[in-house]
Design a protein around this motif. Structure first.
Motif, PDB file in Angstrom:
ATOM      1  N   LYS A  29      -5.028  -1.885   5.692  1.00  0.00           N
ATOM      2  CA  LYS A  29      -5.093  -3.233   5.135  1.00  0.00           C
ATOM      3  C   LYS A  29      -3.939  -4.106   5.612  1.00  0.00           C
ATOM      4  CE  LYS A  29      -6.622  -3.977   0.929  1.00  0.00           C
ATOM      5  NZ  LYS A  29      -6.688  -3.920  -0.542  1.00  0.00           N
ATOM      6  N   SER A  67      -3.321   3.922   4.298  1.00  0.00           N
ATOM      7  CA  SER A  67      -2.360   2.978   3.732  1.00  0.00           C
ATOM      8  C   SER A  67      -2.021   1.864   4.726  1.00  0.00           C
ATOM      9  CB  SER A  67      -1.101   3.720   3.288  1.00  0.00           C
ATOM     10  OG  SER A  67      -0.552   4.444   4.361  1.00  0.00           O
ATOM     11  N   ASP A 114      -4.221   1.050  -5.854  1.00  0.00           N
ATOM     12  CA  ASP A 114      -3.299   0.634  -4.801  1.00  0.00           C
ATOM     13  C   ASP A 114      -4.045   0.004  -3.625  1.00  0.00           C
ATOM     14  OD1 ASP A 114      -0.486   0.806  -3.726  1.00  0.00           O
ATOM     15  OD2 ASP A 114      -1.583   1.844  -2.143  1.00  0.00           O
ATOM     16  N   LEU A 115      -5.277   0.467  -3.397  1.00  0.00           N
ATOM     17  CA  LEU A 115      -6.063  -0.060  -2.274  1.00  0.00           C
ATOM     18  C   LEU A 115      -6.864  -1.292  -2.677  1.00  0.00           C
ATOM     19  CD1 LEU A 115      -7.160   3.377  -0.841  1.00  0.00           C
ATOM     20  CD2 LEU A 115      -5.713   1.713   0.307  1.00  0.00           C
ATOM     21  N   ASN A 159       0.867  -1.176   0.000  1.00  0.00           N
ATOM     22  CA  ASN A 159       0.000   0.000   0.000  1.00  0.00           C
ATOM     23  C   ASN A 159       0.894   1.214   0.000  1.00  0.00           C
ATOM     24  OD1 ASN A 159      -2.630  -1.543   1.840  1.00  0.00           O
ATOM     25  ND2 ASN A 159      -2.691  -0.841  -0.261  1.00  0.00           N
ATOM     26  N   PRO A 208      -0.638  -3.986   5.030  1.00  0.00           N
ATOM     27  CA  PRO A 208       0.115  -4.473   3.883  1.00  0.00           C
ATOM     28  C   PRO A 208       1.443  -5.069   4.339  1.00  0.00           C
ATOM     29  CG  PRO A 208       0.381  -2.114   4.074  1.00  0.00           C
ATOM     30  CD  PRO A 208      -0.610  -2.518   5.127  1.00  0.00           C
ATOM     31  N   GLY A 256     -10.188   0.592   1.183  1.00  0.00           N
ATOM     32  CA  GLY A 256      -9.373  -0.574   0.861  1.00  0.00           C
ATOM     33  C   GLY A 256      -9.973  -1.873   1.396  1.00  0.00           C
TER      34      GLY A 256
END
Lengths: 405, 316
Positions: A194, A191, B220-221, A122, A196, A143
């Motif tokens: 999620k 960001s 991106d998400l 992300n 990442p 997201g």
């Protein structure tokens, strides 16, 4: 199970000791910090691996055959002047740009042909790229909704990251109702939500003023240590890179010039470019005269006598090199320094008083201007060197570096 | 009497006026006045005249309507508002049908313009910057020919022995010419053709200024391109959709030339009814009532809509 708990415990102890022994509220992270230094272990498998990655736009080579390994849990900074290709490299990791050549692996998986929406990364965009028609909450939930997470989980995660960035009170606001610093936190939360494997940050603090930036730097590091995600940060601000990162990759004209911890990069730059780009450096051109086991003697036209530099590693006699000395590693006085030091007389041309230290510009007889930093230990004016004074500048051979590139 | 102005205070109108001019009031007035004067002279005054006529009665005279104000028995100033025209509008089903039909045709034409215009505007907005102006020019190119001539030209294309039918017969798609001209289909073609640029231009304006990193952020998400379009691009282009739809829908409802030239006898649109009342039946009061009713019916929902939008955009 036990092993996992042990490592968590160790990590916690590591952090605890680190904080406890620090008397000054300096950077929360010692280089490598709780992470250890996996890059020194030849057996460690890098989490992100770039192999010969290039990206060209027509004739312009934005990224030029980059090889890079980043380990799990690192906060890796890509540092360089604008246009050096660092943002392009980040966008290649995110999948927003397709490399012209080379391969990218994240957690062992080849990223070739994988679109951004399937990558375990992300990104926090430089402009934040918050959706203007959604509230803070909706932006962060975006997201999770894409992976069709259950509603309860979305609510719980959004609340958790809002809490993390201390923006809980602003959940119902739209981006245009937030200040720059608040938007930046929302972008970070979005960001992170999620979880990442890799978090990519493009000039994350660029839009903030100095005070807020410093505060947020530490916050970012704290968050990074709490969530344990691998961070890759792009920045043009060397101070930012130094304070935050476990390692720095200095980029120039599409290539990675040097990778190392902040201290390595600062103390032992590999090239003139890195020496000049990070901090302030006095650079003396010269020719290698002799090279003994641990000392290189360099003939510099700017210096009255040959310069000795403690250096391990072969530099052939006759090679043209650059001797680099950092201003704060130099001494300055009215008398010639004694002992095994390099010294040269000069005249003070300029003084910049910065409170804690003063920077002196000393012009040598050859005309070369050296920068010398002196800590202002006393606040009496006695014996203070002033404009046009003749002084001796000097440094110990161990405090300089010979640069061959 | 002391005629001199006291300590700097405006003692009379003149000094006040001078101060006002110096403060830039005159300049502001000069900028604001022409549009107001224009709207008053060419919109408000004619509308008031039409409104006045709509309350009159039809007579065979010049002008063909009765005055509203009259002296009665030399002492009474009488204002007679004749509501019969409006009552007739409600009584006779023809008018309501014509209104509804106009709105239906305009709505369908607007939807078709949106379906056609959105991809066009999107393609232009995402085209290389050097090519965008050229493409926009192509959108505006038809305006260089008179609207009336372009609608006439469609007759030549759509009629039984027209270009379209001859072409389709020549390539063997059909045996008999398609009856397009003088049907609602021809009206739709004419409306969409004529008003498409009014849809494309505002859509282009909103799509062009959209920040494309938002789409990168969506990807991106974890958002696929089609979903990113639906969740990000489409909502953000809403102002363009609304503006374009208004610009197509409003003139389409009152359109006269297109249904008259391309439509058939069954094509019932309020613009045509208006024309027939004015010029064929010479019933100016009834025609005026039709016009006033149309304006009210169109403007009222737009005002409500605008108010609603403004409220939605206010910060909470």
């Amino acid at each position: 199970m036990d092993a996992v708990q042990d490592s968590v415990l160790n990590r916690a102890i590591g952090v605890f000791i680190m904080v406890d022994t620090q008397t000054v509220p300096a950077p929360a992270r010692a280089p490598g910090g709780s992470l250890g230094q996996p890059w020194k272990d030849p057996k460690a498998v890098p989490f992100i691996k770039l192999e010969g990655v290039s990206k060209s736009y027509g004739d312009i080579l934005a990224v030029n055959r980059v090889d890079l390994s980043i380990h799990k849990g690192e906060l890796f900074a890509l540092l360089g002047a604008s246009g050096c290709g660092k943002s392009t490299l980040l966008r290649i990791l995110a999948g927003l740009e397709v490399p012209t050549e080379g391969r990218v692996f994240i957690d062992g998986v080849d990223m070739a042909g994988m679109p951004p929406y399937r990558r375990p990364t992300n990104m926090m965009f430089q402009s934040y790229a918050l959706f203007p028609h959604m509230t803070v909450e909706q932006n962060i939930a975006f997201g999770l909704k894409q992976e069709q997470a259950p509603r309860a989980r979305i609510v719980e995660r959004v609340a958790a990251v809002l809490d993390l960035v201390q923006m809980g009170a602003f959940a119902r606001r739209k981006p245009h109702q937030l200040s720059g610093g608040q938007r930046q936190r929302v972008a970070l939360a979005r960001s992170l939500v999620k979880e990442p494997k890799v978090l990519l940050l493009d000039e994350p603090l660029g839009a903030l003023d100095k005070k807020l930036r410093e505060q947020t730097q530490f916050e970012l590091v704290n968050i990074q240590e709490r969530v344990g995600v691998t961070f890759v940060v792009v920045t043009h601000d060397q101070e930012e890179a130094m304070t935050m990162s476990s390692r720095i990759g200095v980029m120039n004209a599409g290539r990675i010039e040097q990778v190392g911890t902040p201290a390595e990069i600062y103390e032992y730059p590999h090239s003139r470019y890195v020496a000049d780009f990070i901090g302030t450096a006095n650079l003396l051109e010269g020719i290698v005269q002799t090279h003994a086991a641990d000392t290189v003697v360099v003939q510099c036209p700017d210096m009255p006598s040959a310069v000795a530099v403690s250096q391990v590693g072969a530099v052939p006699a006759g090679a043209s090199v650059t001797v680099m000395i950092r201003p704060e590693k130099m001494t300055m006085g009215r008398d010639r320094p004694t002992g095994e030091v390099n010294a040269a007389p000069g005249r003070v041309r300029d003084i910049a008083y910065l409170g804690d230290i003063s920077i002196y510009h000393v012009q040598l007889d050859s005309g070369k201007v050296m920068e010398v930093a002196q800590t202002n230990l006393r606040h009496t004016a006695e014996q203070r060197v002033t404009w046009e004074d003749v002084v001796w500048v000097g440094w110990h051979p161990a405090n300089a570096v010979v640069l061959t590139q | 009497m002391n005629g001199r102005p006291g300590n700097g205070r405006p003692a009379n109108g003149w000094t006040g006026a001078v101060r006002w001019v110096v403060a830039g009031g005159l300049g502001r007035l000069l900028v604001v006045l022409p549009p107001y004067a224009w709207l008053t002279l060419f919109f408000l005054v004619p509308f008031v005249i039409v409104l006045k006529i709509s309350f009159a009665e039809m007579v065979s005279a010049i002008p063909p309507y009765t005055p509203l104000v009259a002296w009665v028995e030399d002492v009474y100033l009488q204002l007679r508002l004749n509501m019969a025209n409006y009552i007739f509008l409600l009584d006779d089903g023809l008018y309501l049908t014509a209104y509804l039909n106009s709105i239906k045709i305009a709505a369908i034409a607007t939807a078709l313009c949106l379906l056609l215009g959105y991809p066009m505007a999107y393609a232009i907005a995402r085209a290389p910057e050097a090519r965008r102006n050229g493409l926009l020019l192509l959108i505006m190119l038809p305006f260089w020919t008179s609207f009336l001539i372009r609608v006439y030209a469609w007759i030549g294309i759509l009629k039984d022995e027209g270009l379209l039918n001859n072409f389709l017969i020549a390539i063997g798609v059909i045996d008999q010419p398609l009856a397009i001209l003088h049907t609602d289909w021809a009206v739709y073609i004419g409306l969409v053709y004529s008003y498409l640029p009014f849809m494309v231009l505002p859509l282009y304006a909103t799509l062009e200024k959209m920040d494309l990193t938002l789409l990168e952020a969506a990807a991106d998400l974890g958002c696929r391109p089609l979903r990113a379009f639906l969740l990000v691009t489409l909502p953000l282009s809403m102002p363009g959709i609304v503006a374009g739809s208004m610009l197509v829908f409003i003139p389409s409802v009152g359109e006269f030339v297109i249904p008259d030239l391309l439509g058939g006898p069954d094509t019932l649109m309020i613009g045509k009814v208006l024309w027939v009342e004015f010029f064929t039946n010479r019933d100016w009061p009834l025609a005026s009532a039709v016009a006033v009713a149309m304006l009210v019916l169109l403007v009222a929902p737009i005002l409500v809509f605008q108010r609603h939008r403004q409220n939605a955009e206010e910060p909470e």
